[in-house]
Write a protein that holds these residues in place. Structure first.
Motif, PDB file in Angstrom:
ATOM      1  N   ALA A 332       0.836  -1.208   0.000  1.00 30.41           N
ATOM      2  CA  ALA A 332       0.000   0.000   0.000  1.00 30.41           C
ATOM      3  C   ALA A 332       0.867   1.253   0.000  1.00 30.41           C
ATOM      4  CB  ALA A 332      -0.935   0.003   1.198  1.00 30.41           C
ATOM      5  N   THR A 333       1.944   1.239   0.788  1.00 29.77           N
ATOM      6  CA  THR A 333       2.848   2.393   0.853  1.00 29.77           C
ATOM      7  C   THR A 333       3.502   2.655  -0.495  1.00 29.77           C
ATOM      8  OG1 THR A 333       3.287   2.025   3.206  1.00 29.77           O
ATOM      9  CG2 THR A 333       4.905   3.336   1.982  1.00 29.77           C
ATOM     10  N   ARG A 334       3.921   1.612  -1.174  1.00 30.28           N
ATOM     11  CA  ARG A 334       4.589   1.778  -2.473  1.00 30.28           C
ATOM     12  C   ARG A 334       3.608   2.339  -3.514  1.00 30.28           C
ATOM     13  NH1 ARG A 334       8.392  -3.306  -3.833  1.00 30.28           N
ATOM     14  NH2 ARG A 334       9.245  -1.770  -5.285  1.00 30.28           N
ATOM     15  N   ILE A 335       2.374   1.867  -3.477  1.00 27.87           N
ATOM     16  CA  ILE A 335       1.366   2.383  -4.417  1.00 27.87           C
ATOM     17  C   ILE A 335       1.046   3.846  -4.109  1.00 27.87           C
ATOM     18  CG2 ILE A 335      -1.055   2.160  -5.148  1.00 27.87           C
ATOM     19  CD1 ILE A 335      -0.760  -0.862  -4.805  1.00 27.87           C
ATOM     20  N   ARG A 336       0.962   4.179  -2.830  1.00 28.22           N
ATOM     21  CA  ARG A 336       0.692   5.569  -2.441  1.00 28.22           C
ATOM     22  C   ARG A 336       1.842   6.488  -2.859  1.00 28.22           C
ATOM     23  NH1 ARG A 336      -3.001   7.190   1.226  1.00 28.22           N
ATOM     24  NH2 ARG A 336      -1.548   8.679   2.142  1.00 28.22           N
ATOM     25  N   GLN A 337       3.062   6.016  -2.761  1.00 30.01           N
ATOM     26  CA  GLN A 337       4.221   6.833  -3.133  1.00 30.01           C
ATOM     27  C   GLN A 337       4.191   7.226  -4.609  1.00 30.01           C
ATOM     28  OE1 GLN A 337       7.360   4.215  -1.811  1.00 30.01           O
ATOM     29  NE2 GLN A 337       7.520   5.194   0.214  1.00 30.01           N
ATOM     30  N   ILE A 338       3.499   6.441  -5.419  1.00 26.95           N
ATOM     31  CA  ILE A 338       3.387   6.750  -6.853  1.00 26.95           C
ATOM     32  C   ILE A 338       2.142   7.583  -7.133  1.00 26.95           C
ATOM     33  CG2 ILE A 338       3.227   5.651  -9.149  1.00 26.95           C
ATOM     34  CD1 ILE A 338       4.867   3.364  -8.034  1.00 26.95           C
ATOM     35  N   VAL A 342      -4.689   3.848  -2.023  1.00 28.78           N
ATOM     36  CA  VAL A 342      -5.263   2.521  -1.804  1.00 28.78           C
ATOM     37  C   VAL A 342      -4.938   2.137  -0.367  1.00 28.78           C
ATOM     38  CG1 VAL A 342      -5.282   0.102  -2.503  1.00 28.78           C
ATOM     39  CG2 VAL A 342      -4.944   1.886  -4.223  1.00 28.78           C
ATOM     40  N   LYS A 343      -5.946   1.776   0.396  1.00 30.20           N
ATOM     41  CA  LYS A 343      -5.742   1.540   1.817  1.00 30.20           C
ATOM     42  C   LYS A 343      -5.550   0.059   2.133  1.00 30.20           C
ATOM     43  CE  LYS A 343      -6.252   5.696   3.732  1.00 30.20           C
ATOM     44  NZ  LYS A 343      -6.333   6.554   2.559  1.00 30.20           N
ATOM     45  N   PRO A 344      -4.612  -0.243   3.048  1.00 27.46           N
ATOM     46  CA  PRO A 344      -4.500  -1.610   3.558  1.00 27.46           C
ATOM     47  C   PRO A 344      -5.539  -1.819   4.663  1.00 27.46           C
ATOM     48  CG  PRO A 344      -2.830  -0.231   4.581  1.00 27.46           C
ATOM     49  CD  PRO A 344      -3.595   0.653   3.640  1.00 27.46           C
ATOM     50  N   ILE A 345      -6.170  -2.969   4.673  1.00 25.69           N
ATOM     51  CA  ILE A 345      -7.091  -3.326   5.753  1.00 25.69           C
ATOM     52  C   ILE A 345      -6.405  -4.423   6.562  1.00 25.69           C
ATOM     53  CG2 ILE A 345      -9.408  -4.085   6.364  1.00 25.69           C
ATOM     54  CD1 ILE A 345      -9.346  -1.449   4.801  1.00 25.69           C
ATOM     55  N   LEU A 346      -6.172  -4.136   7.825  1.00 23.87           N
ATOM     56  CA  LEU A 346      -5.283  -4.950   8.645  1.00 23.87           C
ATOM     57  C   LEU A 346      -6.044  -5.786   9.668  1.00 23.87           C
ATOM     58  CD1 LEU A 346      -2.701  -2.113   9.463  1.00 23.87           C
ATOM     59  CD2 LEU A 346      -2.673  -3.666   7.500  1.00 23.87           C
ATOM     60  N   TYR A 347      -5.389  -6.862  10.123  1.00 26.15           N
ATOM     61  CA  TYR A 347      -5.830  -7.540  11.339  1.00 26.15           C
ATOM     62  C   TYR A 347      -5.619  -6.572  12.499  1.00 26.15           C
ATOM     63  CZ  TYR A 347      -5.561 -10.601  15.399  1.00 26.15           C
ATOM     64  OH  TYR A 347      -5.749 -11.178  16.625  1.00 26.15           O
ATOM     65  N   PRO A 348      -6.583  -6.345  13.415  1.00 28.77           N
ATOM     66  CA  PRO A 348      -7.764  -7.157  13.699  1.00 28.77           C
ATOM     67  C   PRO A 348      -9.063  -6.705  13.015  1.00 28.77           C
ATOM     68  CG  PRO A 348      -7.431  -5.617  15.487  1.00 28.77           C
ATOM     69  CD  PRO A 348      -6.318  -5.364  14.499  1.00 28.77           C
ATOM     70  N   THR A 349      -9.006  -5.707  12.116  1.00 31.53           N
ATOM     71  CA  THR A 349     -10.238  -5.325  11.418  1.00 31.53           C
ATOM     72  C   THR A 349     -10.769  -6.496  10.602  1.00 31.53           C
ATOM     73  OG1 THR A 349      -9.535  -3.006  11.312  1.00 31.53           O
ATOM     74  CG2 THR A 349     -11.237  -3.694   9.755  1.00 31.53           C
ATOM     75  N   VAL A 350      -9.854  -7.253   9.987  1.00 29.02           N
ATOM     76  CA  VAL A 350     -10.210  -8.490   9.274  1.00 29.02           C
ATOM     77  C   VAL A 350      -9.450  -9.639   9.935  1.00 29.02           C
ATOM     78  CG1 VAL A 350     -10.781  -7.383   7.070  1.00 29.02           C
ATOM     79  CG2 VAL A 350      -8.399  -8.034   7.556  1.00 29.02           C
ATOM     80  N   PRO A 351      -9.873 -10.887   9.726  1.00 29.67           N
ATOM     81  CA  PRO A 351      -9.190 -12.018  10.375  1.00 29.67           C
ATOM     82  C   PRO A 351      -7.729 -12.129   9.956  1.00 29.67           C
ATOM     83  CG  PRO A 351     -11.326 -12.696   9.501  1.00 29.67           C
ATOM     84  CD  PRO A 351     -11.071 -11.314   8.984  1.00 29.67           C
ATOM     85  N   LYS A 352      -6.907 -12.649  10.857  1.00 25.02           N
ATOM     86  CA  LYS A 352      -5.487 -12.882  10.554  1.00 25.02           C
ATOM     87  C   LYS A 352      -5.375 -13.799   9.336  1.00 25.02           C
ATOM     88  CE  LYS A 352      -2.688 -13.279  14.095  1.00 25.02           C
ATOM     89  NZ  LYS A 352      -1.701 -12.174  13.952  1.00 25.02           N
ATOM     90  N   GLY A 353      -4.517 -13.404   8.399  1.00 29.72           N
ATOM     91  CA  GLY A 353      -4.360 -14.145   7.163  1.00 29.72           C
ATOM     92  C   GLY A 353      -5.256 -13.648   6.050  1.00 29.72           C
ATOM     93  N   LYS A 354      -6.239 -12.789   6.391  1.00 29.20           N
ATOM     94  CA  LYS A 354      -7.156 -12.227   5.396  1.00 29.20           C
ATOM     95  C   LYS A 354      -6.931 -10.722   5.221  1.00 29.20           C
ATOM     96  CE  LYS A 354      -9.536 -15.989   4.527  1.00 29.20           C
ATOM     97  NZ  LYS A 354      -9.616 -16.588   3.172  1.00 29.20           N
ATOM     98  N   GLU A 355      -5.736 -10.238   5.602  1.00 26.22           N
ATOM     99  CA  GLU A 355      -5.419  -8.835   5.387  1.00 26.22           C
ATOM    100  C   GLU A 355      -5.514  -8.545   3.890  1.00 26.22           C
ATOM    101  OE1 GLU A 355      -3.460 -10.396   9.046  1.00 26.22           O
ATOM    102  OE2 GLU A 355      -3.448 -11.044   6.960  1.00 26.22           O
ATOM    103  N   ARG A 356      -5.781  -7.280   3.549  1.00 28.94           N
ATOM    104  CA  ARG A 356      -6.058  -7.000   2.143  1.00 28.94           C
ATOM    105  C   ARG A 356      -5.815  -5.554   1.753  1.00 28.94           C
ATOM    106  NH1 ARG A 356     -12.065  -8.638   3.023  1.00 28.94           N
ATOM    107  NH2 ARG A 356     -10.846 -10.230   4.080  1.00 28.94           N
ATOM    108  N   LEU A 357      -5.670  -5.343   0.451  1.00 28.82           N
ATOM    109  CA  LEU A 357      -5.779  -4.015  -0.132  1.00 28.82           C
ATOM    110  C   LEU A 357      -7.219  -3.843  -0.581  1.00 28.82           C
ATOM    111  CD1 LEU A 357      -2.593  -3.608  -2.374  1.00 28.82           C
ATOM    112  CD2 LEU A 357      -3.073  -2.484  -0.196  1.00 28.82           C
ATOM    113  N   ARG A 358      -7.816  -2.736  -0.217  1.00 27.23           N
ATOM    114  CA  ARG A 358      -9.227  -2.485  -0.548  1.00 27.23           C
ATOM    115  C   ARG A 358      -9.299  -1.356  -1.573  1.00 27.23           C
ATOM    116  NH1 ARG A 358     -13.361   0.736   2.246  1.00 27.23           N
ATOM    117  NH2 ARG A 358     -15.414  -0.245   2.098  1.00 27.23           N
ATOM    118  N   PHE A 359      -9.805  -1.689  -2.751  1.00 26.70           N
ATOM    119  CA  PHE A 359      -9.962  -0.719  -3.827  1.00 26.70           C
ATOM    120  C   PHE A 359     -11.425  -0.276  -3.882  1.00 26.70           C
ATOM    121  CE2 PHE A 359      -6.317  -3.243  -4.867  1.00 26.70           C
ATOM    122  CZ  PHE A 359      -5.437  -2.398  -5.524  1.00 26.70           C
TER     123      PHE A 359
END
Length: 383
Positions: A332-338, A342-359
């Motif tokens: 997400a940081t690399r995409i933002r730098q360009i 695009v936001k990363p959605i992290l654990y604990p908002t989503v289950p561990k292993g299901k972290e994601r980029l949300r478009f």
């Protein structure tokens, strides 16, 4: 005074898991993150209509001055609620200050002790908070899984008593996955078992159905549910929420929903904004623009090797599963730098292993922007 040590430890635990939330910088990037799907938040026609409505109603005040049950119930409230019930084909509408207030108010007051609530495991946090505040028993079922709902129902409901009510809760578009349940199936399940179905349509209003009426109306199911919860902070580009249902439900919430009773009402400007946004929804072509972009995004995605990482979606929300807080934050940081937000959605908002980029897609995103952000993702995920 020293901050309590056990709270310091909770903060440190978040830092150690690379999951500490922080407010983002206000940097102007290409928007693939906001919920402003139609661009209404900065639509000039809406802004101009707001001034007209306030002038017409002679509401030259900054605040509501009190709760709606005291001094905050100006004439715009009645106008907006009548408009909402007509637009959404409901008997009645009751405005709340936010989607969170609506969900907490509804679920903390309507289900009673001895009642049972079955809810999709991925429902909004605000619904869960409302359920926790109720005296009803609650049971989750697997996401969008009618078979698991039936299994849980058989486990829990053996002999339904005369005074026991059963509620089923889902969303028409899920905010963290962007997917859609089998609404026809869950409606039929609820009817067959005499359950009350509640559907949160926060991410469907303005996106689905003729003039953005939502998924239930698109499927002509709106009169077969107990209640719908709609919010205005997504496609409508403003603030507030409403519960759609019967006149009796409206009366009950006015009397028992604490998040409605014990809060200052929305200011006139907010009410005028909701009304103006709905007037724009009736004439806008941006819904078609949004769906063209959704189709184009999926089309471009099919041309990459990323498709298997994405949750299938025909909504404005598209999620790429990238396991691990550190991994998804790095990309997400690399995409933002360009220049792309695009936001990363992290654990604990989503289950561990299901972290994601949300478009989040919008009517105003260009095909060139969509192509570029998918190209960047392809490059960074491959590394």
């Amino acid at each position: 005074m020293q901050f309590p040590k056990k709270l310091q430890k909770k903060l440190q635990d978040r830092k150690d898991r690379n999951a500490l939330r922080q407010l983002p910088e206000n940097v102007k990037l290409v928007d693939f993150s906001s919920n402003d799907y139609l661009g209404f938040a900065s639509e000039k026609r809406i802004f101009n209509r707001i001034q007209e409505y306030l002038k017409k109603n002679k509401l030259h005040q900054n605040g509501a001055t009190g709760s709606r049950l005291l001094t905050g119930n100006n004439e715009l409230y009645d106008e907006v609620e009548v408009m909402l019930s007509g637009f959404h084909n409901a008997d009645a509408a009751l405005l709340f200050n936010s989607g969170y207030d609506a969900n907490v108010g509804f679920f903390s007051s309507i289900p009673q002790r001895g009642d049972i609530i079955f809810y999709d495991e991925l429902i909004h946090a605000s619904i869960r908070d409302g359920i926790l505040m109720s005296n009803a028993g609650s049971y989750k079922f697997k996401h969008n899984d009618l078979n698991d709902l039936e299994r849980r129902f058989k486990q829990v409901v053996s002999n339904k008593t005369e005074n026991q009510e059963i509620y089923i809760v889902t969303e028409s578009v899920f905010s963290m996955d962007g997917d859609v349940p089998n609404l026809e199936g869950v409606v039929q399940f609820s009817k067959d078992r005499k359950c009350h179905l509640i559907v949160d349509e926060a991410h469907a209003i303005g996106v689905f159905g003729t003039r953005g009426v939502g998924l239930l109306q698109q499927l002509e199911l709106e009169n077969q549910v107990f209640a719908r919860i709609i919010t205005f902070g997504k496609s409508m580009g403003c603030h507030g929420a409403a519960v759609l249902g019967s006149e009796m439900m409206k009366s009950y919430l006015i009397n028992f929903a604490r998040s409605f009773i014990y809060t200052t009402g929305l200011p006139p400007h907010s009410l005028a904004t909701i009304k103006a946004a709905y007037e724009e929804l009736k004439v806008t072509t941006k819904i078609e623009d949004l769906h063209r972009n959704i189709h184009f995004f999926n089309q471009k995605l099919n041309q990459t090797n990323l498709k298997s990482l994405f949750i299938d979606s025909s909504s404005a929300i598209h999620c790429c599963i990238i396991s691990g807080n550190e991994n998804v934050k790095k990309i997400a940081t690399r995409i933002r730098q360009i220049g792309f937000d695009v936001k990363p959605i992290l654990y604990p908002t989503v289950p561990k292993g299901k972290e994601r980029l949300r478009f989040c897609l919008h009517a105003y995103n260009s095909e060139a922007e969509i192509s570029k952000v998918i190209e960047l993702l392809t490059t960074f995920v491959a590394k």
